[in-house]
Design a protein around this motif. Structure first.
Motif, PDB file in Angstrom:
ATOM      1  N   ALA A 108       3.870 -10.159   5.205  1.00 32.98           N
ATOM      2  CA  ALA A 108       4.497  -9.237   4.258  1.00 32.98           C
ATOM      3  C   ALA A 108       4.603  -7.828   4.828  1.00 32.98           C
ATOM      4  O   ALA A 108       5.560  -7.095   4.529  1.00 32.98           O
ATOM      5  CB  ALA A 108       3.708  -9.219   2.948  1.00 32.98           C
ATOM      6  N   MET A 109       3.628  -7.415   5.652  1.00 32.10           N
ATOM      7  CA  MET A 109       3.675  -6.075   6.258  1.00 32.10           C
ATOM      8  C   MET A 109       4.938  -5.904   7.101  1.00 32.10           C
ATOM      9  O   MET A 109       5.547  -4.841   7.117  1.00 32.10           O
ATOM     10  CB  MET A 109       2.444  -5.829   7.129  1.00 32.10           C
ATOM     11  CG  MET A 109       1.137  -5.756   6.385  1.00 32.10           C
ATOM     12  SD  MET A 109      -0.241  -5.138   7.388  1.00 32.10           S
ATOM     13  CE  MET A 109      -0.047  -5.980   8.945  1.00 32.10           C
ATOM     14  N   GLU A 111       7.780  -7.715   6.789  1.00 33.84           N
ATOM     15  CA  GLU A 111       9.011  -7.987   6.050  1.00 33.84           C
ATOM     16  C   GLU A 111       9.397  -6.875   5.085  1.00 33.84           C
ATOM     17  O   GLU A 111      10.499  -6.909   4.523  1.00 33.84           O
ATOM     18  CB  GLU A 111       8.862  -9.297   5.270  1.00 33.84           C
ATOM     19  CG  GLU A 111       8.756 -10.520   6.159  1.00 33.84           C
ATOM     20  CD  GLU A 111       8.597 -11.811   5.379  1.00 33.84           C
ATOM     21  OE1 GLU A 111       8.989 -12.863   5.907  1.00 33.84           O
ATOM     22  OE2 GLU A 111       8.082 -11.756   4.234  1.00 33.84           O
ATOM     23  N   GLU A 112       8.542  -5.894   4.894  1.00 28.70           N
ATOM     24  CA  GLU A 112       8.819  -4.844   3.924  1.00 28.70           C
ATOM     25  C   GLU A 112      10.123  -4.113   4.238  1.00 28.70           C
ATOM     26  O   GLU A 112      10.562  -4.051   5.396  1.00 28.70           O
ATOM     27  CB  GLU A 112       7.649  -3.867   3.865  1.00 28.70           C
ATOM     28  CG  GLU A 112       6.427  -4.486   3.190  1.00 28.70           C
ATOM     29  CD  GLU A 112       5.180  -3.622   3.286  1.00 28.70           C
ATOM     30  OE1 GLU A 112       5.194  -2.633   4.049  1.00 28.70           O
ATOM     31  OE2 GLU A 112       4.186  -3.942   2.603  1.00 28.70           O
ATOM     32  N   ASP A 114      10.946  -1.126   4.557  1.00 23.44           N
ATOM     33  CA  ASP A 114      10.935  -0.001   5.490  1.00 23.44           C
ATOM     34  C   ASP A 114      10.491  -0.401   6.893  1.00 23.44           C
ATOM     35  O   ASP A 114      10.275   0.457   7.741  1.00 23.44           O
ATOM     36  CB  ASP A 114      10.034   1.121   4.967  1.00 23.44           C
ATOM     37  CG  ASP A 114       8.588   0.701   4.797  1.00 23.44           C
ATOM     38  OD1 ASP A 114       8.309  -0.508   4.799  1.00 23.44           O
ATOM     39  OD2 ASP A 114       7.717   1.596   4.660  1.00 23.44           O
ATOM     40  N   GLU A 315       0.687   2.745   0.121  1.00 26.03           N
ATOM     41  CA  GLU A 315       1.508   1.585   0.424  1.00 26.03           C
ATOM     42  C   GLU A 315       2.308   1.076  -0.755  1.00 26.03           C
ATOM     43  O   GLU A 315       1.860   1.024  -1.884  1.00 26.03           O
ATOM     44  CB  GLU A 315       0.643   0.442   0.951  1.00 26.03           C
ATOM     45  CG  GLU A 315      -0.381  -0.056  -0.042  1.00 26.03           C
ATOM     46  CD  GLU A 315      -1.241  -1.148   0.551  1.00 26.03           C
ATOM     47  OE1 GLU A 315      -0.910  -2.320   0.339  1.00 26.03           O
ATOM     48  OE2 GLU A 315      -2.231  -0.822   1.203  1.00 26.03           O
ATOM     49  N   GLY A 316       3.563   0.728  -0.447  1.00 22.60           N
ATOM     50  CA  GLY A 316       4.448   0.170  -1.452  1.00 22.60           C
ATOM     51  C   GLY A 316       4.870   1.168  -2.514  1.00 22.60           C
ATOM     52  O   GLY A 316       5.370   0.791  -3.555  1.00 22.60           O
ATOM     53  N   ASN A 340       1.262   3.984   6.581  1.00 20.56           N
ATOM     54  CA  ASN A 340       2.628   3.541   6.312  1.00 20.56           C
ATOM     55  C   ASN A 340       3.601   4.055   7.357  1.00 20.56           C
ATOM     56  O   ASN A 340       4.461   3.328   7.846  1.00 20.56           O
ATOM     57  CB  ASN A 340       3.060   4.030   4.926  1.00 20.56           C
ATOM     58  CG  ASN A 340       3.135   2.900   3.919  1.00 20.56           C
ATOM     59  OD1 ASN A 340       3.088   1.739   4.290  1.00 20.56           O
ATOM     60  ND2 ASN A 340       3.249   3.241   2.662  1.00 20.56           N
ATOM     61  N   ARG A 344       5.739   1.826  10.247  1.00 19.47           N
ATOM     62  CA  ARG A 344       7.184   1.873  10.454  1.00 19.47           C
ATOM     63  C   ARG A 344       7.532   2.162  11.914  1.00 19.47           C
ATOM     64  O   ARG A 344       8.404   1.523  12.501  1.00 19.47           O
ATOM     65  CB  ARG A 344       7.808   2.935   9.539  1.00 19.47           C
ATOM     66  CG  ARG A 344       7.748   2.584   8.065  1.00 19.47           C
ATOM     67  CD  ARG A 344       8.640   3.496   7.250  1.00 19.47           C
ATOM     68  NE  ARG A 344       8.140   4.858   7.173  1.00 19.47           N
ATOM     69  CZ  ARG A 344       7.357   5.316   6.212  1.00 19.47           C
ATOM     70  NH1 ARG A 344       6.944   4.495   5.260  1.00 19.47           N
ATOM     71  NH2 ARG A 344       6.969   6.572   6.197  1.00 19.47           N
TER      72      ARG A 344
END
Length: 574
Positions: A108-109, A111-112, A114, A315-316, A340, A344
C-alpha cells in the motif's frame, strides 16, 4: 469452506507484529492494525486476489489451516482475521495474520496516489504473490521470482542470554524488506538478471529504506523510538538499524543486520564498504538517503517549533490523534511529515529508472528527474542529494546527476493512448527514434509495457496532479572482459532508456539511459562500475555460486550470459 467478504468496497482491519524482538509482556502491544479498503473477496488464509498466505508445515509438508476471515457484523464497518490468542506470537494463526498485514501495508505504501498512483504488477505471470511464513529452519528470508513467493524461515538462537526461536515472518523490518524485493522486481525486472553489484545493491538499499518508512508509519513504534531517542534520528535505532533481532541472533551480539547511519562511502570520507558484495555497498546509497530523512525531519521540526503554517499532516492526510502532541510534540509530527516526503522522493524515482543494469548514479539521476517533475520550484532536497552523492563518491561531480535536456521533439499528432495500448505502435515509435533512444544500430530491442500514470504532488501552490506516459526500451550489448579463465571473452549486459512524456503538453520531461552513449554516463564512473562488476562475478565463481553450464550461467560464442543473479542475494547474506 472458506469464508469471504463479497463487499466490493468493504474495509478490513489488518494487523501485524509491531515489536522486534518479541516482548515478554502480556501481549497487548504486540500487534498494530490498519484499515485496508478491499476491492476483492477476502478469504481464510489470509488470502486475497494479490497475496495468499500458504502455511506449509516444515516437518510434514502439509498445508496448515489458515486464519479465518470474519466479515463485519450487521452495523459494523470492518471485517477482520481472527487470531485465537493475540498474546502468542509463535502460534500459526498469529504469524499468518501478521505477515499478511505487513506485506499488504508495504504494498500500500508504494501504491498510494502520491507515489506510484497505481496497482503494483509482479515480474512473474499472474496476479498472486505467495507468502510462506515458516518455509523451514535456517537463518534466512527471501523473495523467489520463479516460485512467485516470499519465503520466511525460523531458527534457534540465543539472544541476550536467553534461548529463543527467531521467526523472520514476525520481524516487520524483514517482511517489509523482502516484500520490497518483489515490488521492485515488478518495477525494474532487469535488476534480477544484473551482473553489477551496484544494480543488485540498489535492490538492497531500496528494500532497507522501505523498512525505515514502514517503521515510521507504525505509530506505536514511532512514538516509542522518538521518546527513547529524544527526537534525534541519528540515535533512533529502530529507524536506521535494520533487523536488530535477526542481526543479534546471527552475530551473537547486540548489533543490527545493517546500520544506515554508519557513514559507508566509496570516497575517502568515511568507512569503505567491506567488500563488493551488494549488501555491503548498498549502505553507501541507503546511508546517503537516510541522511536526507534526518535533514527533512530536523528542518520540519524547527518549522513546527517556530509556528510555521502550511505543513501537511501525517500519513494519508490524517491529522494526529488526540494526545499525540503531548507524547511526541513537534518531533513526532515532523517525522510523520518528513517520512511522507521522503517516501515520495525515494519511491517515485523508481518509475523513471531506465531498463538495464542500474548504477547508484543512474538511480540518483532518476530520483532527481522525478522530483524535479513533481516539485520544480523546490530544489532543497535535490541539492542535498547532489551534495551527499558527491561526498559518498557515488559521482565525482554534482552535474553528473542532472541529465541533459532531451533533444527529442515529438510530433504534435502523436497519439499517446495508442502508444500505450499498441505494441505495434510502440515498436514503430522506438525504431523511428532509435538514435535518440540510444539503441545501437542493427541490435534487436524490447519495448516494455507502457504506463500512463497519474500522481498526486504537493507544491507551494497546493495539491496537484501530474500526468505522465512512461516509455521504456531495452537491449543487450556485449562488453569485453579480461578474465574468464579461458572460457569467455565477453559478458552480455542489459541496457535501456526511459522516455517520460507529459501527457498534458506532449513534451518530453526526461530521457534517462544506462547506455554508454548517453551524455550522463561518465567514462570514469562507467569504468569503475565495470571493474566492480568483474570483481563481483569473479568472486561468485570462486565461491561456487556460479557454475558454467547451469541454466543461469550460459556461454555462447565465448560470451557469458547470466540470469537470476538477484536470486543469489539470499545465498550471500540478507
Amino acid at each position: 469452506m472458506a469464508t469471504e467478504n463479497t463487499a466490493a468496497t468493504g474495509k478490513v482491519r489488518l494487523q501485524y507484529m509491531v515489536r522486534d524482538p518479541v516482548s515478554a509482556d502480556d501481549g497487548r502491544d504486540l500487534l498494530e492494525g490498519w484499515d485496508y479498503k478491499a476491492t476483492e473477496a477476502m478469504l481464510d488464509g489470509p488470502v486475497c486476489r494479490r497475496v495468499a498466505v500458504v502455511d506449509i508445515d516444515p516437518d510434514t509438508g502439509a498445508v496448515n489451516a489458515g486464519a479465518p476471515f470474519v466479515p463485519p457484523k450487521k452495523g459494523a464497518k470492518l471485517g477482520r482475521y481472527r487470531i485465537k490468542d493475540p498474546t502468542r506470537p509463535h502460534a500459526a494463526d498469529f504469524q499468518q495474520v501478521s505477515v499478511f498485514g505487513a506485506v499488504m501495508k508495504t504494498m500500500a505504501m508504494f501504491e498510494e496516489a502520491d507515489v506510484l498512483g497505481r496497482p503494483l504488477r509482479w515480474a512473474f505471470d499472474g496476479e498472486q504473490l505467495l507468502v510462506v511464513p515458516r518455509a523451514g529452519r535456517m537463518a534466512n528470508a527471501f523473495y523467489h521470482r520463479d516460485s512467485r513467493s516470499l519465503q520466511f524461515f525460523f531458527f534457534e538462537a540465543t539472544v541476550s542470554g536467553a534461548d529463543t526461536t527467531v521467526y523472520t515472518c514476525l520481524s516487520p523490518d524483514i517482511v517489509a524488506h523482502e516484500t520490497t524485493h518483489a515490488i521492485l522486481d515488478g518495477i525494474a525486472p532487469d535488476l534480477y538478471d544484473a551482473t553489477s553489484p551496484q544494480a543488485l545493491g540498489l535492490h538492497e538499499a531500496i528494500a532497507d529504506l522501505s523498512a525505515v518508512i514502514f517503521a515510521i508509519r507504525t505509530r506505536r513504534l514511532r512514538l516509542e523510538v522518538l521518546r527513547l531517542s529524544r527526537g534525534d534520528l541519528r540515535n533512533a535505532g529502530a529507524f536506521n538499524e535494520i533487523a536488530n533481532h535477526f542481526g543479534a541472533a546471527v552475530a551473537g551480539d547486540a548489533r543490527p543486520l545493517r546500520d544506515l547511519n554508519s557513514g559507508v562511502s566509496f570516497s575517502g570520507q568515511g568507512r569503505r564498504p567491506a567488500s563488493h558484495d551488494p549488501h555491503d555497498i548498498s549502505e553507501v546509497l541507503s546511508g546517503a538517503l537516510y541522511l536526507l530523512l534526518v535533514k527533512e525531519h530536523d528542518d520540519i521540526k524547527r518549522a513546527i517549533a517556530a509556528g510555521a503554517g502550511g505543513l501537511e499532516e501525517e500519513e494519508g492526510g490524517q491529522a494526529a490523534g488526540p494526545g499525540d502532541e503531548e507524547l511526541y510534540q513537534a518531533s513526532g509530527r515532523a517525522l510523520a511529515i518528513a517520512g511522507n516526503k521522503f517516501k515520495r522522493i525515494v519511491f517515485r524515482g523508481l518509475d523513471y529508472l531506465p531498463p538495464g543494469e542500474i548504477s547508484f548514479a543512474d538511480y540518483g539521476r532518476a530520483l532527481i528527474a522525478a522530483d524535479t517533475a513533481s516539485n520544480p520550484d523546490d530544489d532543497d532536497a535535490r541539492a542535498f542529494i547532489r551534495k551527499e552523492f558527491v561526498r559518498r563518491g557515488i559521482v565525482a561531480d554534482a552535474g553528473e546527476l542532472v541529465s541533459p535536456p532531451p533533444t527529442l521533439a515529438l510530433p504534435a499528432d502523436l497519439d499517446l493512448d495508442l502508444l500505450v495500448r499498441s505494441d505495434w505502435s510502440a515498436y514503430q515509435f522506438a525504431e523511428k527514434h532509435r538514435e535518440a533512444l540510444m539503441i545501437p544500430p542493427n541490435v534487436p530491442f524490447d519495448v516494455r509495457p507502457r504506463l500512463s500514470v497519474v500522481k498526486t504532488v504537493y507544491r507551494s501552490t497546493g495539491e496537484a496532479e501530474t500526468h505522465e506516459c512512461l516509455f521504456k526500451v531495452a537491449w543487450r550489448e556485449n562488453r569485453t572482459v579480461d578474465q574468464g579463465g579461458g572460457f569467455f571473452d565477453e559478458i552480455s549486459i542489459i541496457y535501456g532508456s526511459t522516455l517520460v512524456i507529459d501527457r498534458d503538453t506532449g513534451e518530453v520531461r526526461a530521457l534517462l539511459s544506462t547506455s554508454p552513449r548517453h551524455p550522463s554516463q561518465q567514462a570514469e564512473a562507467t569504468a569503475a562500475n565495470n571493474a566492480m562488476r568483474l570483481a563481483y562475478v569473479a568472486d561468485c565463481f570462486d565461491k561456487g555460486l556460479l557454475e558454467i553450464g547451469s541454466p543461469d550461467v550460459q556461454i555462447q560464442n565465448r560470451t557469458l550470459r547470466l540470469r537470476a543473479m538477484g536470486q543469489m542475494l539470499h545465498m550471500r547474506g540478507h
